[in-house]
Design a protein around this motif. Structure first.
Motif, PDB file in Angstrom:
ATOM      1  N   UNK A 135       0.855  -1.187   0.000  1.00  0.00           N
ATOM      2  CA  UNK A 135       0.000   0.000   0.000  1.00  0.00           C
ATOM      3  C   UNK A 135       0.889   1.232   0.000  1.00  0.00           C
ATOM      4  N   UNK A 136       0.716   2.114  -0.972  1.00  0.00           N
ATOM      5  CA  UNK A 136       1.465   3.376  -0.993  1.00  0.00           C
ATOM      6  C   UNK A 136       0.482   4.535  -0.872  1.00  0.00           C
ATOM      7  N   UNK A 137       0.801   5.483   0.005  1.00  0.00           N
ATOM      8  CA  UNK A 137      -0.031   6.678   0.082  1.00  0.00           C
ATOM      9  C   UNK A 137      -0.033   7.329  -1.306  1.00  0.00           C
ATOM     10  N   UNK A 138      -1.224   7.639  -1.824  1.00  0.00           N
ATOM     11  CA  UNK A 138      -1.317   8.110  -3.215  1.00  0.00           C
ATOM     12  C   UNK A 138      -0.725   9.498  -3.405  1.00  0.00           C
ATOM     13  N   UNK A 139      -0.646  10.307  -2.328  1.00  0.00           N
ATOM     14  CA  UNK A 139      -0.095  11.665  -2.467  1.00  0.00           C
ATOM     15  C   UNK A 139       1.409  11.679  -2.258  1.00  0.00           C
ATOM     16  N   UNK A 140       1.870  10.978  -1.217  1.00  0.00           N
ATOM     17  CA  UNK A 140       3.284  11.099  -0.826  1.00  0.00           C
ATOM     18  C   UNK A 140       4.124   9.895  -1.244  1.00  0.00           C
ATOM     19  N   UNK A 141       3.477   8.775  -1.589  1.00  0.00           N
ATOM     20  CA  UNK A 141       4.214   7.549  -1.918  1.00  0.00           C
ATOM     21  C   UNK A 141       4.691   6.791  -0.690  1.00  0.00           C
ATOM     22  N   UNK A 142       4.352   7.310   0.495  1.00  0.00           N
ATOM     23  CA  UNK A 142       4.800   6.647   1.724  1.00  0.00           C
ATOM     24  C   UNK A 142       4.304   5.201   1.777  1.00  0.00           C
ATOM     25  N   UNK A 143       5.185   4.302   2.202  1.00  0.00           N
ATOM     26  CA  UNK A 143       4.833   2.884   2.278  1.00  0.00           C
ATOM     27  C   UNK A 143       4.058   2.623   3.562  1.00  0.00           C
ATOM     28  N   UNK A 144       2.896   1.979   3.446  1.00  0.00           N
ATOM     29  CA  UNK A 144       2.022   1.727   4.597  1.00  0.00           C
ATOM     30  C   UNK A 144       1.769   0.226   4.735  1.00  0.00           C
ATOM     31  N   UNK A 145       2.824  -0.561   4.687  1.00  0.00           N
ATOM     32  CA  UNK A 145       2.671  -2.019   4.679  1.00  0.00           C
ATOM     33  C   UNK A 145       3.925  -2.684   5.231  1.00  0.00           C
ATOM     34  N   UNK A 195      12.245  -3.683   5.165  1.00  0.00           N
ATOM     35  CA  UNK A 195      13.324  -2.778   4.758  1.00  0.00           C
ATOM     36  C   UNK A 195      13.813  -1.867   5.895  1.00  0.00           C
ATOM     37  N   UNK A 196      13.391  -2.157   7.121  1.00  0.00           N
ATOM     38  CA  UNK A 196      13.808  -1.367   8.295  1.00  0.00           C
ATOM     39  C   UNK A 196      13.541   0.127   8.116  1.00  0.00           C
ATOM     40  N   UNK A 197      12.301   0.443   7.730  1.00  0.00           N
ATOM     41  CA  UNK A 197      11.985   1.848   7.451  1.00  0.00           C
ATOM     42  C   UNK A 197      11.465   2.592   8.686  1.00  0.00           C
ATOM     43  N   UNK A 198      11.262   1.868   9.779  1.00  0.00           N
ATOM     44  CA  UNK A 198      10.735   2.511  10.994  1.00  0.00           C
ATOM     45  C   UNK A 198       9.238   2.753  10.896  1.00  0.00           C
ATOM     46  N   UNK A 199       8.656   3.247  12.001  1.00  0.00           N
ATOM     47  CA  UNK A 199       7.202   3.531  12.056  1.00  0.00           C
ATOM     48  C   UNK A 199       6.339   2.381  11.521  1.00  0.00           C
ATOM     49  N   UNK A 200       6.692   1.167  11.920  1.00  0.00           N
ATOM     50  CA  UNK A 200       5.987  -0.014  11.393  1.00  0.00           C
ATOM     51  C   UNK A 200       4.571  -0.085  11.963  1.00  0.00           C
ATOM     52  N   UNK A 201       4.474  -0.055  13.296  1.00  0.00           N
ATOM     53  CA  UNK A 201       3.153  -0.123  13.941  1.00  0.00           C
ATOM     54  C   UNK A 201       2.257   1.006  13.438  1.00  0.00           C
TER      55      UNK A 201
END
Ligand code: ADP
Ligand code: UDP
Length: 235
Positions: free
Chosen positions: A200-210, A216-222
């Motif tokens: 799932x990618x935020x449609x505006x920012x591309x932020x990964x929400x999955x 990939x150790x991107x943080x903010x997992x929860x």
């Protein structure tokens, strides 16, 4: 409905029998694994989010005419499901390049595909879920031609329903994995649909929400799981 006997414990879920032979309880754990379980961790309350998100998406698909194993939610971490004979083929549906497809074909992530791509992987952890095609599936009798036609048709329909739904909450459905099973001679959708099994990618920012935040150790997992939960339940 109460749990009787644990019949299977996988990486993310546990299956229990019930007093009804055709029904199972599917329990969602907080355990997370990646890269053939060489990477392991815990995502706090993931089991609760995945259980509730799956339930909502299964209901959505049921209303669109997709046959599903989901019967009802039992509590925060458990759902009642029809017991199926799992077809050992993981179906991946892709709308945008990412992950395994980018790696296999040397493509950047984020390229919009001209049409959805269906991929089949043999469900076998020790072989690392190898890519297979319809011929392998039929020749090895994993499923019949008729079953695979049904699975392909259902997978594309599920993609359309989910893509439209996620667009409403400003999420781009990049790709996802499905599992199907046989129940009373019919093919039905099983397993789960959650941030563990979708990109799932935020449609505006591309932020990964999955789960890529864990892989990939991107943080903010929860936070990502919680954000998807909030958006999915906002409509
Ligand atoms: P894994 O087996 O890959 O570690 P999980 O931890 O998610 O995965 O375990 C859940 C298992 O239950 C999966 O192997 C899945 O194929 C199976 N399963 C999902 N839904 C059903 C169902 N309705 N009936 C029987 N088995 C199911
Ligand atoms: N996926 C999954 N279980 C797996 C492998 C993949 O649920 O065992 C999901 C994954 O979350 C993604 C999609 O299937 O949404 C495609 O994954 P891909 O084949 O790109 O593999 P990965 O990059 O995860 O190795």
């Amino acid at each position: 409905m109460t749990k009787l006997e644990k019949i299977y414990e996988g990486k993310a879920k546990i299956l229990y029998t019930t007093k009804k032979p055709h029904l199972l309880i599917q329990y969602f754990k907080d355990d997370a694994t990646a890269f053939d379980a060489t990477k392991r961790g815990t995502i706090l309350e993931k089991g609760i989010y995945n259980n509730k998100i799956s339930a909502k998406l299964f209901e959505l698909l049921k209303n669109a005419g997709v046959p599903i194993h989901f019967v009802r939610l039992l509590n925060d971490r458990e759902m009642l499901v029809k017991k199926v004979e799992i077809i050992p083929v993981e179906v991946t549906v892709r709308n945008i390049t990412a992950g395994g497809m980018s790696k296999m074909l040397g493509l950047a992530e984020g390229i919009k595909l001209e049409k959805p791509v269906l991929e089949y992987h043999y469900k076998n952890d020790s072989l690392h879920d190898p890519l297979i095609n319809d011929d392998h599936i039929q020749a090895l009798k994993l499923a019949t031609e008729k079953e695979m036609k049904k699975i392909a048709r259902l997978s594309l329909k599920i993609n359309e329903v989910l893509k439209d739904f996620f667009a409403k909450v400003n999420v781009t459905l990049v790709d996802f994995k499905l599992e199907f099973g046989r129940f009373k001679g019919k093919i039905i959708l099983a397993d789960e649909i959650s941030p563990d099994t979708c990109r799932f990618w935020d449609s505006s920012t591309g932020e990964k929400l999955d789960k890529d935040r864990f892989r990939r150790d991107l943080g903010n997992i929860e936070e990502a799981y919680k954000e998807m939960y909030k958006r999915i339940f906002s409509i």
